[in-house]
Design an enzyme around this catalytic site. Structure first.
Site, mmCIF file in Angstrom:
data_model
loop_
_atom_site.group_PDB
_atom_site.id
_atom_site.type_symbol
_atom_site.label_atom_id
_atom_site.label_comp_id
_atom_site.label_asym_id
_atom_site.label_seq_id
_atom_site.Cartn_x
_atom_site.Cartn_y
_atom_site.Cartn_z
ATOM 1 N N HIS A 174 -92.966 68.057 -72.336
ATOM 2 C CA HIS A 174 -92.580 67.325 -73.543
ATOM 3 C C HIS A 174 -91.841 68.249 -74.515
ATOM 4 C CE1 HIS A 174 -94.530 63.370 -73.041
ATOM 5 N NE2 HIS A 174 -95.400 64.020 -72.292
ATOM 6 N N HIS A 193 -97.896 69.846 -68.781
ATOM 7 C CA HIS A 193 -97.368 68.589 -69.325
ATOM 8 C C HIS A 193 -96.895 68.770 -70.775
ATOM 9 C CE1 HIS A 193 -98.163 66.060 -65.942
ATOM 10 N NE2 HIS A 193 -99.460 66.284 -65.950
ATOM 11 N N HIS A 203 -102.588 73.192 -65.803
ATOM 12 C CA HIS A 203 -101.796 72.025 -65.415
ATOM 13 C C HIS A 203 -101.537 71.112 -66.605
ATOM 14 C CE1 HIS A 203 -100.380 68.676 -62.906
ATOM 15 N NE2 HIS A 203 -101.124 67.900 -63.684
ATOM 16 N N GLU A 204 -102.572 70.869 -67.407
ATOM 17 C CA GLU A 204 -102.401 69.991 -68.574
ATOM 18 C C GLU A 204 -101.444 70.605 -69.591
ATOM 19 O OE1 GLU A 204 -103.274 67.044 -68.293
ATOM 20 O OE2 GLU A 204 -104.476 67.415 -66.498
#
Length: 231
Positions: free
Chosen positions: A108, A104, A100-101
């Site tokens: 970006h 992110h 999940h991280e």
């Protein structure tokens, strides 16, 4: 005071109860899947690095931080911060959170528009959060409804932030699961468990938006009623 309490009970308390359920759900789901090791024996840090490489991202580092479920990506320093249990752990829960991280990071990397909006409104959101309640309370106390409405406007910035956060978090999980599926890294119970952890975590963001919306509606009703009473 009874009027305020009435709307707190009608609007805010149900939202808080849902928040409690969401927190229980994420903790119980995490506890369930942390007991099962993933089939490849990879740590969260290894999975995160693999996903970064699969998406052609070379300038992001991964580091271990203290705490439990404190995992996050810091775009300012280009670092994926993973809690010790996720960083070193090989559980299905650990790989779900690590993926999940990285989701992110991918956002970006590809210039995902909603995350640009969220980053842009953070300063305004912080200012609004600081000013909202003092302005609302002061406006109601001194019977200055314009001041109270200004407080509501400041509060709405926090609600806007929660609203933008929701698609950002769902998209990060979607990107994580898509990468897992496309590269064939995890299948079967590994993929199901990772998805369960991510879905449970998403509930907390839904709950945060629900609470913010109900608080906002509560203050709108209170101030509007106060304004009518004065006229």
């Amino acid at each position: 005071m009874f009027y305020i309490d009435q709307w707190y009970l009608i609007l805010v308390v149900p939202a808080l109860l849902f928040t409690g359920y969401a927190q229980w759900k994420v903790k119980s789901t995490y506890a369930k899947w942390r007991a099962y090791p993933n089939s490849r024996g990879m740590t969260g840090a290894e999975v995160a690095r693999y996903m970064l490489e699969q998406n052609g991202i070379q300038d992001v580092s991964i580091q271990e931080i203290s705490g439990e479920l404190t995992d996050h990506y810091d775009p300012r320093s280009n670092v994926v911060n993973l809690s010790r249990e996720v960083y070193e752990g090989t559980s299905i829960a650990s790989i779900g959170i690590a993926c999940h991280e990285v989701g992110h990071v991918i956002q970006h990397h590809v210039g995902y528009f909603p995350i640009k909006i969220r980053m842009a409104i953070i300063p305004l959101t912080n200012l609004g959060s600081t000013l909202a309640m003092p302005l609302i309370v002061l406006g109601l106390v001194i019977n200055a409804t314009r001041l109270a409405w200004l407080g509501v406007l400041c509060f709405s910035l926090s609600t806007l932030f929660q609203l933008v956060t929701l698609p950002v978090e769902f998209d990060a999980s979607h990107r994580a699961l898509k990468t897992i599926e496309d590269c064939g890294l995890f299948e079967g119970s590994d993929a199901r468990g990772a998805k369960a952890v991510l879905v449970a975590a998403a509930l907390t963001y839904v709950a945060a938006l629900f609470v913010s919306l109900m608080q906002l509606l509560r203050w709108v009703i209170i101030i509007a009623s106060s304004q009518r009473d004065d006229n």
